[in-house]
Enzyme design. Sequence first.
Site, PDB file in Angstrom:
ATOM      1  N   TYR A 148       0.852  -1.196   0.000  1.00 38.05           N
ATOM      2  CA  TYR A 148       0.000   0.000   0.000  1.00 38.05           C
ATOM      3  C   TYR A 148       0.891   1.250   0.000  1.00 38.05           C
ATOM      4  O   TYR A 148       0.670   2.183  -0.788  1.00 38.05           O
ATOM      5  CB  TYR A 148      -0.893  -0.018   1.244  1.00 38.05           C
ATOM      6  N   LYS A 206       1.092   4.451  -2.727  1.00 36.89           N
ATOM      7  CA  LYS A 206       0.850   5.841  -2.335  1.00 36.89           C
ATOM      8  C   LYS A 206       2.086   6.697  -2.629  1.00 36.89           C
ATOM      9  O   LYS A 206       1.964   7.877  -2.980  1.00 36.89           O
ATOM     10  CB  LYS A 206       0.457   5.908  -0.859  1.00 36.89           C
TER      11      LYS A 206
HETATM   12  N1  LIG Z   1      -8.478   6.126   6.030  1.00 35.00           N
HETATM   13  C1  LIG Z   1      -7.193   6.365   6.200  1.00 35.00           C
HETATM   14  O1  LIG Z   1      -6.607   6.090   7.278  1.00 35.00           O
HETATM   15  C2  LIG Z   1      -6.404   7.033   5.106  1.00 35.00           C
HETATM   16  C3  LIG Z   1      -5.160   7.584   5.429  1.00 35.00           C
HETATM   17  C4  LIG Z   1      -4.407   8.191   4.448  1.00 35.00           C
HETATM   18  C5  LIG Z   1      -4.878   8.228   3.144  1.00 35.00           C
HETATM   19  N2  LIG Z   1      -6.090   7.678   2.853  1.00 35.00           N
HETATM   20  C6  LIG Z   1      -6.521   7.705   1.450  1.00 35.00           C
HETATM   21  O2  LIG Z   1      -7.663   8.530   1.350  1.00 35.00           O
HETATM   22  C7  LIG Z   1      -8.483   8.057   0.271  1.00 35.00           C
HETATM   23  C8  LIG Z   1      -9.920   7.928   0.757  1.00 35.00           C
HETATM   24  O3  LIG Z   1      -9.960   6.954   1.770  1.00 35.00           O
HETATM   25  P1  LIG Z   1     -11.139   6.885   2.864  1.00 35.00           P
HETATM   26  O4  LIG Z   1     -10.486   6.893   4.184  1.00 35.00           O
HETATM   27  O5  LIG Z   1     -12.180   7.870   2.559  1.00 35.00           O
HETATM   28  O6  LIG Z   1     -11.621   5.394   2.639  1.00 35.00           O
HETATM   29  P2  LIG Z   1     -12.976   4.813   2.021  1.00 35.00           P
HETATM   30  O7  LIG Z   1     -14.141   5.457   2.660  1.00 35.00           O
HETATM   31  O8  LIG Z   1     -12.823   3.341   2.095  1.00 35.00           O
HETATM   32  O9  LIG Z   1     -12.910   5.314   0.502  1.00 35.00           O
HETATM   33  C9  LIG Z   1     -12.201   4.658  -0.500  1.00 35.00           C
HETATM   34  C10 LIG Z   1     -13.113   4.547  -1.691  1.00 35.00           C
HETATM   35  O10 LIG Z   1     -12.381   4.000  -2.798  1.00 35.00           O
HETATM   36  C11 LIG Z   1     -13.340   3.432  -3.639  1.00 35.00           C
HETATM   37  N3  LIG Z   1     -12.779   2.431  -4.535  1.00 35.00           N
HETATM   38  C12 LIG Z   1     -12.073   1.331  -4.236  1.00 35.00           C
HETATM   39  N4  LIG Z   1     -11.785   0.651  -5.347  1.00 35.00           N
HETATM   40  C13 LIG Z   1     -12.331   1.356  -6.384  1.00 35.00           C
HETATM   41  C14 LIG Z   1     -12.405   1.150  -7.781  1.00 35.00           C
HETATM   42  N5  LIG Z   1     -11.855   0.080  -8.365  1.00 35.00           N
HETATM   43  N6  LIG Z   1     -13.031   2.077  -8.523  1.00 35.00           N
HETATM   44  C15 LIG Z   1     -13.626   3.147  -7.958  1.00 35.00           C
HETATM   45  N7  LIG Z   1     -13.614   3.382  -6.629  1.00 35.00           N
HETATM   46  C16 LIG Z   1     -12.980   2.485  -5.856  1.00 35.00           C
HETATM   47  C17 LIG Z   1     -14.376   2.773  -2.717  1.00 35.00           C
HETATM   48  O11 LIG Z   1     -15.597   2.871  -3.393  1.00 35.00           O
HETATM   49  P3  LIG Z   1     -16.703   1.704  -3.465  1.00 35.00           P
HETATM   50  O12 LIG Z   1     -17.903   2.276  -2.771  1.00 35.00           O
HETATM   51  O13 LIG Z   1     -16.937   1.507  -4.938  1.00 35.00           O
HETATM   52  O14 LIG Z   1     -16.150   0.482  -2.811  1.00 35.00           O
HETATM   53  C18 LIG Z   1     -14.282   3.636  -1.456  1.00 35.00           C
HETATM   54  O15 LIG Z   1     -15.442   4.393  -1.240  1.00 35.00           O
HETATM   55  C19 LIG Z   1      -7.860   6.752  -0.214  1.00 35.00           C
HETATM   56  O16 LIG Z   1      -7.106   6.977  -1.377  1.00 35.00           O
HETATM   57  C20 LIG Z   1      -6.939   6.362   0.929  1.00 35.00           C
HETATM   58  O17 LIG Z   1      -5.843   5.599   0.473  1.00 35.00           O
HETATM   59  C21 LIG Z   1      -6.873   7.099   3.797  1.00 35.00           C
END
Ligand SMILES: NC(=O)c1ccc[n+]([C@@H]2O[C@H](COP(=O)([O-])OP(=O)(O)OC[C@H]3O[C@@H](n4cnc5c(N)ncnc54)[C@H](OP(=O)(O)O)[C@@H]3O)[C@@H](O)[C@H]2O)c1
Length: 250
Positions: A156, A160
Site C-alpha cells: 500500500y 501511495k
Molecule cells: N483512512 C485512512 O486512514 C487514510 C489515510 C491516508 C490516506 N487515505 C486515502 O484517502 C483516500 C480515501 O480513503 P477513505 O479513508 O475515505 O476510505 P474509504 O471510505 O474506504 O474510501 C475509499 C473509496 O475508494 C473506492 N474504490 C475502491 N476501489 C475502487 C475502484 N476500483 N473504482 C472506484 N472506486 C474504488 C471505494 O468505493 P466503493 O464504494 O466503490 O467500494 C471507497 O469508497 C484513499 O485513497 C486512501 O488511500 C486514507
Amino acid sequence: MINALGNPQHVLLLGGTSDIALAIARRYAGLAPGLRVTLAARPGERRDAAVTELTAAGCVVEAVDFDAVDTAAHRAIVESIEDDIDIAVVAFGLLGDPEQAWTDVDAARELAEVNYVGAVTAGVALGARIRTQGHGVIVALSSVAGERPRRSNFVYGSTKAGMDAFYTGLGEALRELGGHVLVVRPGFVHSKMTTGLEAAPLATTPEGVAEAVVEAVRDGKEQIWVPGTMRVVMSGLRHLPRTVFRRLPI
Ligand SMILES: NC(=O)c1ccc[n+]([C@@H]2O[C@H](COP(=O)([O-])OP(=O)(O)OC[C@H]3O[C@@H](n4cnc5c(N)ncnc54)[C@H](OP(=O)(O)O)[C@@H]3O)[C@@H](O)[C@H]2O)c1
C-alpha cells in the site's frame, strides 16, 4: 470558477463514496449553497446513499459510473462532464490485507492498479481538462504511508508513494497553465477503510481532513499533512537509520 472567498461552484469526487471525499463535499456544501457535485463512483448502495446525503445537504448531485481499474474510460468520463470542474478530489483507494498484498500476485496487482495506475490515468485526464479550462484544482489523497513505507504495509505504501510523486509532478506541470494540485498526506483516519483496525497515534477523522483540505485550497497550498503535526513526525521518521526504523512498532 472558485470565487473570491475560495469556494467552488462544482466539485468532482473520483471515488465518490469515500468517507473523506464526502466529508470534503459536505464542508463545501456548507460554504457554497447550491454546490454542484459530480459523484464518480462504482454504482451501488453506497453511491445511492451518498447521492441522497449530499442532495439533503443542499447540493445538486449527478452520479457518474467510474471504476479505477477501467483506465481506458477515464479520459472520456472526465471529458463528458459538462460544467467546468473547479475542484476534483482523487479519493478512490484500497488498503487491502498487508500480508496478502506482498505474497499474492492478484492482491498486489489490484492495489497497484487502483491506487497507482488508476490514479495516474485519472490524473492525466484531469490534467487535460484543466489545460482546456485554464483553471482547476486537484486534491490528491495521498498518505503518510507513502513517505517511508513500513514493513507492516509496504505494498500500500509503495502505491501511495507513486501516486504522491505523480500528483506532485502534475502540480508542477499545471502551475503555468492555470491548474493547481494539493497533495494531502493524512495519517490514520477513522473511515470505512480503517474499520476494525487499531487507531495509530495522531488519528483523525474524515471531517478533520476535510477542514484541512478546504483551508489549504483557500490558501493555495501544494501539500499538507493531516493532522499538521504529522509533518514533523514524518520528517523525523524519514531520516531514521533503517536499523532503528525497523524496530519501531508501526
Ligand atoms: N483512512 C485512512 O486512514 C487514510 C489515510 C491516508 C490516506 N487515505 C486515502 O484517502 C483516500 C480515501 O480513503 P477513505 O479513508 O475515505 O476510505 P474509504 O471510505 O474506504 O474510501 C475509499 C473509496 O475508494 C473506492 N474504490 C475502491 N476501489 C475502487 C475502484 N476500483 N473504482 C472506484 N472506486 C474504488 C471505494 O468505493 P466503493 O464504494 O466503490 O467500494 C471507497 O469508497 C484513499 O485513497 C486512501 O488511500 C486514507
